[in-house]
Design an enzyme around this catalytic site. Sequence first.
Site, PDB file in Angstrom:
ATOM      1  N   GLU A  83      -3.697  16.278 -46.136  1.00 37.83           N
ATOM      2  CA  GLU A  83      -4.138  17.611 -46.531  1.00 37.83           C
ATOM      3  C   GLU A  83      -5.461  17.563 -47.290  1.00 37.83           C
ATOM      4  OE1 GLU A  83      -0.560  20.084 -48.070  1.00 37.83           O
ATOM      5  OE2 GLU A  83      -0.007  17.966 -48.249  1.00 37.83           O
TER       6      GLU A  83
ATOM      7  N   LYS B 178       7.458   6.150 -41.241  1.00 36.79           N
ATOM      8  CA  LYS B 178       7.924   6.407 -42.604  1.00 36.79           C
ATOM      9  C   LYS B 178       8.758   5.259 -43.183  1.00 36.79           C
ATOM     10  CE  LYS B 178       6.925  10.952 -43.125  1.00 36.79           C
ATOM     11  NZ  LYS B 178       6.274  11.554 -44.306  1.00 36.79           N
TER      12      LYS B 178
ATOM     13  N   ASP C  38       6.330   8.571 -50.710  1.00 37.48           N
ATOM     14  CA  ASP C  38       6.855   8.284 -49.382  1.00 37.48           C
ATOM     15  C   ASP C  38       5.672   7.948 -48.464  1.00 37.48           C
ATOM     16  OD1 ASP C  38       8.950   8.012 -47.545  1.00 37.48           O
ATOM     17  OD2 ASP C  38       8.554   9.990 -46.726  1.00 37.48           O
TER      18      ASP C  38
ATOM     19  N   THR D 174       6.630  16.229 -49.599  1.00 35.27           N
ATOM     20  CA  THR D 174       5.333  16.329 -50.261  1.00 35.27           C
ATOM     21  C   THR D 174       5.241  17.578 -51.118  1.00 35.27           C
ATOM     22  OG1 THR D 174       4.330  15.207 -48.386  1.00 35.27           O
ATOM     23  CG2 THR D 174       2.846  16.342 -49.893  1.00 35.27           C
TER      24      THR D 174
ATOM     25  N   GLU E  96       2.600  10.445 -49.868  1.00 37.12           N
ATOM     26  CA  GLU E  96       3.237  11.733 -50.084  1.00 37.12           C
ATOM     27  C   GLU E  96       3.766  11.749 -51.509  1.00 37.12           C
ATOM     28  OE1 GLU E  96       4.473  13.251 -45.655  1.00 37.12           O
ATOM     29  OE2 GLU E  96       6.089  12.588 -46.985  1.00 37.12           O
TER      30      GLU E  96
ATOM     31  N   GLN F 121       3.276   8.003 -36.800  1.00 36.85           N
ATOM     32  CA  GLN F 121       4.160   9.168 -36.869  1.00 36.85           C
ATOM     33  C   GLN F 121       3.837  10.183 -35.783  1.00 36.85           C
ATOM     34  OE1 GLN F 121       3.862  11.234 -40.605  1.00 36.85           O
ATOM     35  NE2 GLN F 121       5.367  12.782 -40.077  1.00 36.85           N
TER      36      GLN F 121
ATOM     37  N   ASP G 164      14.961  12.623 -46.971  1.00 39.98           N
ATOM     38  CA  ASP G 164      13.684  13.199 -47.390  1.00 39.98           C
ATOM     39  C   ASP G 164      13.560  14.605 -46.831  1.00 39.98           C
ATOM     40  OD1 ASP G 164      11.277  13.114 -48.770  1.00 39.98           O
ATOM     41  OD2 ASP G 164      10.147  12.429 -47.037  1.00 39.98           O
TER      42      ASP G 164
END
Length: 409
Positions: A342, A237, A217, A328, A183, A224, A110
């Site tokens: 975000e 993840k 994802d 992302t 994501e 995290q 990723d």
Amino acid sequence: MTWLDVPPDSPFGLANLPYGVFSTPDTGPLAGVRIGDRVLDLAAVLDDPVFAEPTLNAFLAQGRSRWDEVRARITELLTEERWRARVEPALLALDEVRLHLPVAVGDYVDFYASEHHAGNIGRMFRPGSDPLTPNWKHLPIGYHGRSGTVVVSGTPVPRPNGQRKAPADALPSFGPSVRLDIEAEVGFVVGAGTEPGRPLAPAQFADHVFGVCLVNDWSARDIQAWEYVPLGPFLGKSFATSVSAWIVPLAALEHARTSPPVQDPQPLPYLTGGQPWGLDLAMEVLLNGHPISHPPYASMYWTPAQMLAHMTVNGACLRPGDLFASGTVSGPGPDERGSLMELSWGGQEPLTLPDGSVRSFLEDGDEVVIRATAPGPGGTRIGLGEVAGRVLPATAHPHFSQHLPKEQS
């Protein structure tokens, strides 16, 4: 023109022909191609035993010339009336088949290729300093994920358990993630493999990458944040990565190719050369049926050809079915961000959905759907299908009593 009754504006017309794997109550998993709202059973109409296998890997391993040959043959079968009697019995209604993971994923990588996404994350976590790390514009940053938890669209996703520690907490705690996120990404499926020690140049992208899929994802932001220093993403993840059931071949995306943003500073020579592989993909993210974002893939700083070159520059080999994803996808606008982190700005600006519900991160029962289309010939649109998943409650851990707090922001 096809002899099938496919509407001319169908996103799954002759210009697309994406590949997948399907089964019926009477047959095991087989390779198929989508045309309109039907699936063409390739094992029934093509003289190649690879299409009777439960994944596309053996077909992908045959290489680009075979991919082109099969695409041309399928187009012939669906356009020339003389083949109609042979082909019609092999066409199955989409709503009568079950779709499976199209490839056996050997390795999953990723990346972190959106400057807008990386900038937003940097501004949230490093206010007052450069939002991008010093290496970001010199190489496509990525990490190796867990291929065993890549699942096909529609597979439910249990909320992960793990350690988390808020900045104000003295010690870490254990329990279900309370900052579960998405994501919205684009994935690239490797076809022809390579030998160890053989790096690839960007110009070789189309010889080794078969096609494109959509990726969610899933990310547990609280797990995290506590674990990622100093080695990066791990349990936050690896619990689930969802992919769409259809792989759109690169051959269907010629009209979607575009130049990527200007890269400054100029990348090192191994990341340059060949035709540009920016892609004009229009993405849409829906939460419980409500559109919440429209990320534009054309804004991505690093191209998939550069990701492939960087992924192999140290001599790492490729295998058919390997998957690498863009990271992302986010654009410059507030409604173009591809993650809830975000969109809610780390939980500080919760989203209010049209039904009145409020979200900073995902709640149990929430369903996320990511869709995308691309320009096709003559002003048409190519469909990339969708990747969907619903959040299930966390599985109770045998050694811990746990509960999910009502406030998840």
